[in-house]
Design a protein around this motif. Structure first.
Motif, PDB file in Angstrom:
ATOM      1  N   ASP A  68       0.830  -1.206   0.000  1.00  0.00           N
ATOM      2  CA  ASP A  68       0.000   0.000   0.000  1.00  0.00           C
ATOM      3  C   ASP A  68       0.863   1.255   0.000  1.00  0.00           C
ATOM      4  OD1 ASP A  68      -2.645  -1.278   0.318  1.00  0.00           O
ATOM      5  OD2 ASP A  68      -1.872  -1.866   2.292  1.00  0.00           O
ATOM      6  N   LYS A  69       1.898   1.253   0.839  1.00  0.00           N
ATOM      7  CA  LYS A  69       2.728   2.441   1.011  1.00  0.00           C
ATOM      8  C   LYS A  69       4.203   2.044   1.082  1.00  0.00           C
ATOM      9  CE  LYS A  69      -0.638   5.212   3.707  1.00  0.00           C
ATOM     10  NZ  LYS A  69      -1.766   4.283   3.877  1.00  0.00           N
ATOM     11  N   LEU A  70       5.043   2.941   0.590  1.00  0.00           N
ATOM     12  CA  LEU A  70       6.488   2.833   0.769  1.00  0.00           C
ATOM     13  C   LEU A  70       6.948   4.031   1.576  1.00  0.00           C
ATOM     14  CD1 LEU A  70       9.471   2.061   0.212  1.00  0.00           C
ATOM     15  CD2 LEU A  70       9.244   3.224  -2.006  1.00  0.00           C
ATOM     16  N   ILE A  71       7.667   3.779   2.653  1.00  0.00           N
ATOM     17  CA  ILE A  71       8.314   4.851   3.417  1.00  0.00           C
ATOM     18  C   ILE A  71       9.810   4.715   3.147  1.00  0.00           C
ATOM     19  CG2 ILE A  71       8.675   5.887   5.681  1.00  0.00           C
ATOM     20  CD1 ILE A  71       6.074   4.636   6.604  1.00  0.00           C
ATOM     21  N   ILE A  72      10.373   5.751   2.537  1.00  0.00           N
ATOM     22  CA  ILE A  72      11.727   5.645   2.005  1.00  0.00           C
ATOM     23  C   ILE A  72      12.515   6.924   2.288  1.00  0.00           C
ATOM     24  CG2 ILE A  72      11.087   6.550  -0.282  1.00  0.00           C
ATOM     25  CD1 ILE A  72      12.965   4.459  -1.531  1.00  0.00           C
ATOM     26  N   GLY A  73      13.795   6.778   2.555  1.00  0.00           N
ATOM     27  CA  GLY A  73      14.662   7.928   2.741  1.00  0.00           C
ATOM     28  C   GLY A  73      15.422   8.231   1.465  1.00  0.00           C
ATOM     29  N   THR A  74      16.268   9.239   1.524  1.00  0.00           N
ATOM     30  CA  THR A  74      17.111   9.567   0.375  1.00  0.00           C
ATOM     31  C   THR A  74      18.376  10.267   0.861  1.00  0.00           C
ATOM     32  OG1 THR A  74      17.227  10.657  -1.787  1.00  0.00           O
ATOM     33  CG2 THR A  74      16.000  11.803  -0.058  1.00  0.00           C
TER      34      THR A  74
END
Length: 257
Positions: A166-172
């Motif tokens: 449903d969702k991706l929580i991602i840094g950069t």
């Protein structure tokens, strides 16, 4: 103002505007042209900027990458605030991808909902959330990067292609109008595949990530739905984000209104 303080302020200006001229330094800090030029030379000697005709620009490629433990200690209150806001967007029962960013680790710590299936390439997030009742964790297989504690490789990508979230929580590590970048190509492949397989992409990036470009371009801004940060981006960056219909959310500290 001491030179050390002025150099920090000059770097912040370049971070926001990508460049600075000798005239800008003279006007902003009320110093002579000779002093402004000495400041630019000093920053170039430190490897912080590239000198140009009449001024300086941000180094095109940022190569500084701290270890995972060191990154956890950088801007801890900011990362906690960003993580808390990200966790508030997660609804009970959501299936989530979470990458190995230290800011995403903070989001994992702030999760207060359950009924989740979490797919991650982070050893630390898997260890944390596997202890929570009502959460099932799938730790992707592959090769472990010992210093940065993420899992990568052909097996990682093969497993990812069998999942949808449903969702991706991602840094950069860096974000510019050209998109998201990462210093490690192998980790970038995993991030790219997670983005491809998520219905909603939520990027967590504190203000220090704006204007930074790393070795590998993960994806363009068109792949992002929500950006959570701690400060309003500067005008050029904000315009690029809004042009791609990205919802910009500003995280506040615990004591901020």
């Amino acid at each position: 103002m001491y030179q050390e303080e002025r150099l920090i302020a000059i770097l912040e200006h370049i971070r926001q505007h990508q460049r600075i001229s000798v005239e800008d330094i003279c006007e902003l800090f009320q110093v002579s042209r000779d002093t402004a030029r000495r400041d630019i030379v000093k920053l170039e000697e430190q490897g912080q900027i590239l000198r140009t005709r009449g001024g300086a620009i941000w180094r095109g490629l940022n190569k500084d990458v701290s270890g995972y433990g060191d990154r956890l200690q950088e801007e801890p209150a900011v990362k906690r605030a960003i993580g808390r806001l990200a966790a508030s967007l997660v609804q009970t029962g959501d299936y989530l991808f979470m990458d190995a960013s230290t800011t995403v680790m903070n989001a994992a710590e702030e999760l207060r909902t359950d009924g989740h299936v979490i797919v991650t390439n982070s050893i630390d997030i898997a260890g944390l959330l596997s202890q929570r009742p009502g959460i099932t964790v799938h730790l992707l297989g592959g090769v472990v990067h010992p210093r940065h504690r993420f899992i990568f490789g052909a097996r990682t990508l093969e497993m990812l292609r069998d999942y949808q979230a449903d969702k991706l929580i991602i840094g950069t590590s860096g974000i510019t109008p050209d998109g998201l970048t990462n210093p490690f190509e192998e980790e970038g492949y995993v991030m790219k595949e997670m983005m491809r397989r998520s219905d909603q992409v939520i990027v967590l990036a504190d203000h220090t990530k704006f204007g930074l470009r790393q070795f590998y371009r993960v994806n363009g801004l068109e792949s992002i739905d929500i950006l959570i940060t701690d400060r309003e981006p500067e005008d050029g960056m904000k315009e690029a984000l809004l042009r791609h219909d990205i919802n910009i959310m500003i995280a506040k500290g615990e004591n901020e209104p």
